[in-house]
Design a protein around this motif. Sequence first.
Motif, PDB file in Angstrom:
ATOM      1  N   ALA A  76      30.145  38.779 -15.769  1.00 30.08           N
ATOM      2  CA  ALA A  76      29.829  39.062 -17.176  1.00 30.08           C
ATOM      3  C   ALA A  76      29.222  40.454 -17.326  1.00 30.08           C
ATOM      4  O   ALA A  76      29.585  41.212 -18.238  1.00 30.08           O
ATOM      5  CB  ALA A  76      28.896  38.005 -17.741  1.00 30.08           C
ATOM      6  N   GLN A  77      28.314  40.809 -16.434  1.00 28.85           N
ATOM      7  CA  GLN A  77      27.700  42.138 -16.491  1.00 28.85           C
ATOM      8  C   GLN A  77      28.741  43.210 -16.190  1.00 28.85           C
ATOM      9  O   GLN A  77      28.794  44.237 -16.859  1.00 28.85           O
ATOM     10  CB  GLN A  77      26.539  42.241 -15.510  1.00 28.85           C
ATOM     11  N   ASN A 134      42.069  43.971 -12.620  1.00 30.11           N
ATOM     12  CA  ASN A 134      41.773  43.186 -11.408  1.00 30.11           C
ATOM     13  C   ASN A 134      40.880  41.996 -11.739  1.00 30.11           C
ATOM     14  O   ASN A 134      41.071  40.897 -11.210  1.00 30.11           O
ATOM     15  CB  ASN A 134      41.105  44.049 -10.349  1.00 30.11           C
ATOM     16  N   LEU A 135      39.907  42.209 -12.607  1.00 32.40           N
ATOM     17  CA  LEU A 135      38.990  41.141 -12.999  1.00 32.40           C
ATOM     18  C   LEU A 135      39.760  40.049 -13.752  1.00 32.40           C
ATOM     19  O   LEU A 135      39.592  38.863 -13.472  1.00 32.40           O
ATOM     20  CB  LEU A 135      37.876  41.707 -13.872  1.00 32.40           C
ATOM     21  N   GLU A 136      40.610  40.450 -14.669  1.00 29.13           N
ATOM     22  CA  GLU A 136      41.407  39.471 -15.413  1.00 29.13           C
ATOM     23  C   GLU A 136      42.337  38.702 -14.495  1.00 29.13           C
ATOM     24  O   GLU A 136      42.511  37.498 -14.646  1.00 29.13           O
ATOM     25  CB  GLU A 136      42.197  40.181 -16.524  1.00 29.13           C
ATOM     26  N   GLU A 137      42.934  39.384 -13.536  1.00 30.76           N
ATOM     27  CA  GLU A 137      43.844  38.732 -12.590  1.00 30.76           C
ATOM     28  C   GLU A 137      43.109  37.704 -11.732  1.00 30.76           C
ATOM     29  O   GLU A 137      43.622  36.627 -11.452  1.00 30.76           O
ATOM     30  CB  GLU A 137      44.530  39.775 -11.705  1.00 30.76           C
ATOM     31  N   SER A 138      41.896  38.043 -11.326  1.00 25.67           N
ATOM     32  CA  SER A 138      41.136  37.136 -10.473  1.00 25.67           C
ATOM     33  C   SER A 138      40.647  35.905 -11.233  1.00 25.67           C
ATOM     34  O   SER A 138      40.350  34.874 -10.622  1.00 25.67           O
ATOM     35  CB  SER A 138      39.947  37.855  -9.837  1.00 25.67           C
ATOM     36  N   ARG A 139      40.589  35.976 -12.541  1.00 20.92           N
ATOM     37  CA  ARG A 139      40.150  34.832 -13.357  1.00 20.92           C
ATOM     38  C   ARG A 139      41.267  33.819 -13.569  1.00 20.92           C
ATOM     39  O   ARG A 139      41.012  32.725 -14.012  1.00 20.92           O
ATOM     40  CB  ARG A 139      39.632  35.315 -14.707  1.00 20.92           C
ATOM     41  N   ARG A 140      42.488  34.187 -13.254  1.00 19.52           N
ATOM     42  CA  ARG A 140      43.640  33.274 -13.463  1.00 19.52           C
ATOM     43  C   ARG A 140      43.743  32.268 -12.366  1.00 19.52           C
ATOM     44  O   ARG A 140      43.375  32.270 -11.325  1.00 19.52           O
ATOM     45  CB  ARG A 140      44.933  34.071 -13.546  1.00 19.52           C
TER      46      ARG A 140
END
Length: 73
Positions: free
Chosen positions: A42-43, A67-73
Amino acid sequence: RFAAGDLLAAERLAQEQLRADRNDVGSLNLMARVALQRGEAAQGLGLLRRALRIRPFDHEATQLLANLEESRR
């Protein structure tokens, strides 16, 4: 410092630079990398959004966000 794994020193250097220039996108990206490395998604996301408000097409921030969005999938 970040590349050497010294997250605390990297964070301190970025914070120092941000005190001098609160719109330093490179330092915001570094702070985001530190946060993400610590598992503080979140930070990290907040810092990346701030960087992209300042420089909407910043390559590093855009890549980190992807990369962050991909890792959340």
